[in-house]
Design a protein around this motif. Structure first.
Motif, short mmCIF file in Angstrom:
data_model
loop_
_atom_site.label_atom_id
_atom_site.label_comp_id
_atom_site.label_asym_id
_atom_site.label_seq_id
_atom_site.Cartn_x
_atom_site.Cartn_y
_atom_site.Cartn_z
N PHE A 34 0.92 -1.29 0.05
CA PHE A 34 0.00 -0.01 0.11
C PHE A 34 0.73 1.28 0.07
CE2 PHE A 34 -1.60 3.43 2.88
CZ PHE A 34 -2.68 3.83 2.11
N PHE A 35 0.33 2.24 -0.72
CA PHE A 35 1.09 3.55 -0.58
C PHE A 35 0.26 4.67 -1.10
CE2 PHE A 35 1.12 2.32 -4.97
CZ PHE A 35 1.62 3.39 -5.83
N ILE A 36 0.71 5.95 -0.88
CA ILE A 36 -0.14 7.04 -1.20
C ILE A 36 0.53 8.03 -2.29
CG2 ILE A 36 -1.30 9.12 -0.37
CD1 ILE A 36 -1.28 7.82 2.27
N PRO A 37 0.11 7.61 -3.52
CA PRO A 37 0.72 8.52 -4.62
C PRO A 37 -0.25 9.63 -4.96
CG PRO A 37 -0.29 6.70 -5.52
CD PRO A 37 -0.50 6.47 -4.08
N SER A 38 0.48 10.69 -5.56
CA SER A 38 -0.46 11.83 -5.95
C SER A 38 -1.09 11.11 -7.45
CB SER A 38 0.25 13.11 -6.32
OG SER A 38 1.30 12.60 -7.01
N ALA A 39 -2.13 11.85 -7.54
CA ALA A 39 -3.05 11.44 -8.66
C ALA A 39 -2.15 11.33 -10.05
CB ALA A 39 -4.31 11.98 -9.02
N ASP A 40 -1.43 12.39 -10.40
CA ASP A 40 -0.60 12.45 -11.62
C ASP A 40 0.17 11.62 -11.72
OD1 ASP A 40 0.33 14.03 -9.29
OD2 ASP A 40 1.69 15.17 -10.68
N TRP A 41 1.13 11.04 -10.59
CA TRP A 41 2.02 9.86 -10.72
C TRP A 41 1.41 8.70 -10.62
CZ3 TRP A 41 7.43 9.80 -10.67
CH2 TRP A 41 8.17 11.20 -10.96
N ALA A 42 0.23 8.61 -9.96
CA ALA A 42 -0.45 7.24 -10.00
C ALA A 42 -1.07 6.98 -11.37
CB ALA A 42 -1.79 7.40 -9.14
N GLU A 43 -1.43 8.03 -12.25
CA GLU A 43 -1.79 7.84 -13.64
C GLU A 43 -0.43 7.39 -14.38
OE1 GLU A 43 -3.06 10.70 -17.42
OE2 GLU A 43 -3.06 11.50 -15.32
N ARG A 44 0.72 7.73 -14.08
CA ARG A 44 1.76 7.56 -14.71
C ARG A 44 2.08 6.06 -14.49
NH1 ARG A 44 7.30 11.18 -13.81
NH2 ARG A 44 8.72 9.84 -15.24
N ALA A 45 1.83 5.54 -13.25
CA ALA A 45 2.09 4.33 -12.68
C ALA A 45 1.28 3.42 -13.46
CB ALA A 45 2.25 4.31 -11.15
N LEU A 46 0.06 3.73 -13.45
CA LEU A 46 -1.01 2.77 -14.28
C LEU A 46 -0.42 2.74 -15.67
CD1 LEU A 46 -3.55 1.52 -14.31
CD2 LEU A 46 -4.45 3.85 -14.97
N LYS A 47 0.02 3.52 -16.40
CA LYS A 47 0.52 3.30 -17.68
C LYS A 47 1.65 2.41 -17.75
CE LYS A 47 -1.19 7.89 -19.08
NZ LYS A 47 -0.80 9.38 -19.40
N ALA A 48 2.36 2.40 -16.57
CA ALA A 48 3.56 1.38 -16.51
C ALA A 48 3.34 0.20 -15.85
CB ALA A 48 4.45 2.22 -15.90
N ASP A 49 1.99 -0.07 -15.46
CA ASP A 49 1.42 -1.46 -15.07
C ASP A 49 2.08 -1.68 -13.60
OD1 ASP A 49 0.13 -2.20 -17.42
OD2 ASP A 49 2.05 -3.00 -18.23
N MET A 50 2.10 -0.46 -12.93
CA MET A 50 2.68 -0.64 -11.42
C MET A 50 1.33 -0.71 -10.32
SD MET A 50 5.61 2.12 -11.98
CE MET A 50 6.96 1.90 -11.00
N LEU A 51 0.20 -0.59 -11.00
CA LEU A 51 -0.88 -0.77 -9.85
C LEU A 51 -1.68 -1.62 -10.21
CD1 LEU A 51 -1.98 2.98 -9.96
CD2 LEU A 51 0.03 2.07 -8.48
N GLN A 52 -2.53 -2.21 -9.31
CA GLN A 52 -3.65 -3.28 -9.60
C GLN A 52 -4.88 -2.63 -9.17
OE1 GLN A 52 -4.38 -6.41 -6.28
NE2 GLN A 52 -2.12 -6.06 -6.29
N PRO A 53 -5.79 -3.03 -10.00
CA PRO A 53 -7.39 -2.54 -9.72
C PRO A 53 -7.83 -2.70 -8.18
CG PRO A 53 -7.43 -4.54 -10.82
CD PRO A 53 -6.01 -4.06 -10.92
N LEU A 54 -8.73 -1.85 -7.89
CA LEU A 54 -9.25 -1.90 -6.74
C LEU A 54 -10.52 -2.67 -6.60
CD1 LEU A 54 -8.80 1.86 -5.34
CD2 LEU A 54 -7.26 -0.28 -4.79
N ASP A 55 -10.58 -3.44 -5.65
CA ASP A 55 -12.07 -4.28 -5.57
C ASP A 55 -12.95 -3.41 -4.56
OD1 ASP A 55 -14.20 -5.83 -5.15
OD2 ASP A 55 -12.94 -7.73 -4.53
N LEU A 56 -13.75 -2.64 -5.18
CA LEU A 56 -14.40 -1.74 -4.48
C LEU A 56 -15.55 -2.28 -3.37
CD1 LEU A 56 -15.42 1.18 -6.95
CD2 LEU A 56 -13.31 1.07 -5.14
N SER A 57 -15.89 -3.66 -3.67
CA SER A 57 -16.76 -4.27 -2.78
C SER A 57 -15.79 -4.40 -1.40
CB SER A 57 -17.12 -5.87 -3.41
OG SER A 57 -16.07 -6.70 -3.36
N LEU A 58 -14.78 -4.42 -1.28
CA LEU A 58 -13.93 -4.72 -0.09
C LEU A 58 -13.60 -2.90 0.48
CD1 LEU A 58 -11.10 -7.21 -1.08
CD2 LEU A 58 -13.27 -7.69 0.02
N ILE A 59 -14.07 -2.18 -0.05
CA ILE A 59 -13.93 -0.51 0.16
C ILE A 59 -15.18 0.13 0.25
CG2 ILE A 59 -12.64 1.46 -0.01
CD1 ILE A 59 -10.82 -0.03 -1.90
#
Length: 300
Positions: A34-59
């Motif tokens: 778990f970590f707290i990226p700013s949205a612009d860098w999270a967008e960059r990380a998503l493009k680089a396949d560094m994130l996994q999708p959230l299961d909103l049923s667990l949130i």
């Protein structure tokens, strides 16, 4: 508190003061969950396949978010969310009310020679180029007159006593009265005032950049279910409100706002009519040009 309530052990493997630090760690093979990226860098990380999708049923506490923050388009892919809004930081214009009695309304004051050596600004390419672009009436994410921005930044550079990299350092410069004026986050203004400073902040008439912190899970996470539980915990109104009152950062959580005493809630009110530009990932060519220009100005 999370550990006490859930019995889940949180292994803290370190902190970072800016986004490029966690980026480098993930690139180097770190496997935190778990970590707290700013949205612009999270967008960059998503493009680089560094994130996994959230299961909103667990949130389930997702429902506490303000409507505008329920989803982040840039962090949604194939119908799945890859990060969730948490806290908002305005890169505001702040000043010491003891030394500057008339509230400034424009970024123009950061070019005023009478404050030479008494100003600080954020040491970040996108913040410096973007804010200067706003001042000049240009798009902060895709400027069209780089020469004008270079000239303005070079002129301003001569007046700045010190640029800050770490938010704590920027805040302490105001608390220690090393500076009277500059750009720091609205959250750090609230925190500084809680520590004895006499600051106010505004969103200048030209607008201000905003960093949106998000809650995310890395693609290499080994404790995915527990990471979801932590996100849900942090989106609980009482926990989120603690972040607001202790850290001073505005929250994307509507229910957290509503749980605050009215006088505290009022301190998070954004100036009416504010033009806020939430930072997003840049075109790689624009990002490179910003970084090269900022380096050039610093060496001038």
């Amino acid at each position: 508190m999370f550990e006490e309530e859930t019995g889940i052990k949180v292994n803290r493997i370190g902190a970072y003061s800016r986004n490029d630090e966690w980026w480098a760690r993930l690139q180097a093979g770190d496997d935190f969950d778990f970590f707290i990226p700013s949205a612009d860098w999270a967008e960059r990380a998503l493009k680089a396949d560094m994130l996994q999708p959230l299961d909103l049923s667990l949130i389930p506490n997702t429902e506490n978010l303000a409507e505008d923050f329920q989803t982040i388009e840039a962090l949604t892919q194939d119908g799945e969310q890859y990060a969730q809004a948490f806290a908002r930081e305005i890169y505001s214009l702040a000043w010491n009310t003891e030394t500057i009695t008339e509230a400034p309304t424009s970024w123009e004051i950061t070019w005023d020679e009478q404050y030479e050596g008494r100003m600080t600004l954020y040491d970040q390419a996108s913040a410096r180029v973007g804010t200067t672009a706003l001042y000049l009436g240009q798009d902060p994410f895709n400027p069209d007159d780089w020469d004008a921005i270079r000239d303005a930044m070079t002129e301003q550079h001569q007046l700045i006593s010190k640029y800050w990299v770490d938010y704590q350092v920027g805040m302490e410069m105001f608390i220690n009265e090393e500076v009277d004026l500059g750009q720091i986050s609205d959250g750090r203004v609230r925190m500084a005032n809680g520590l004895g400073a006499t600051l106010e902040y505004t969103v200048p008439e030209e607008g201000a950049l905003v960093a949106l912190d998000t809650l995310a899970i890395t693609a290499v996470a080994k404790n995915v279910e527990n990471a979801h539980k932590l996100i849900d915990f942090m989106q609980r109104p009482d926990i989120n409100a603690l972040q607001m009152t202790i850290m001073g950062y505005d929250s994307a959580n509507r229910a957290a706002h509503e749980s605050l005493d009215p006088e505290v809630q009022a301190t998070f009110a954004i100036p009416e009519g504010s033009d806020l530009r939430v930072l997003r990932d840049f075109d790689p060519q624009v990002r490179t040009q910003m970084e090269e220009l900022w380096t050039e100005v610093q060496l001038s």
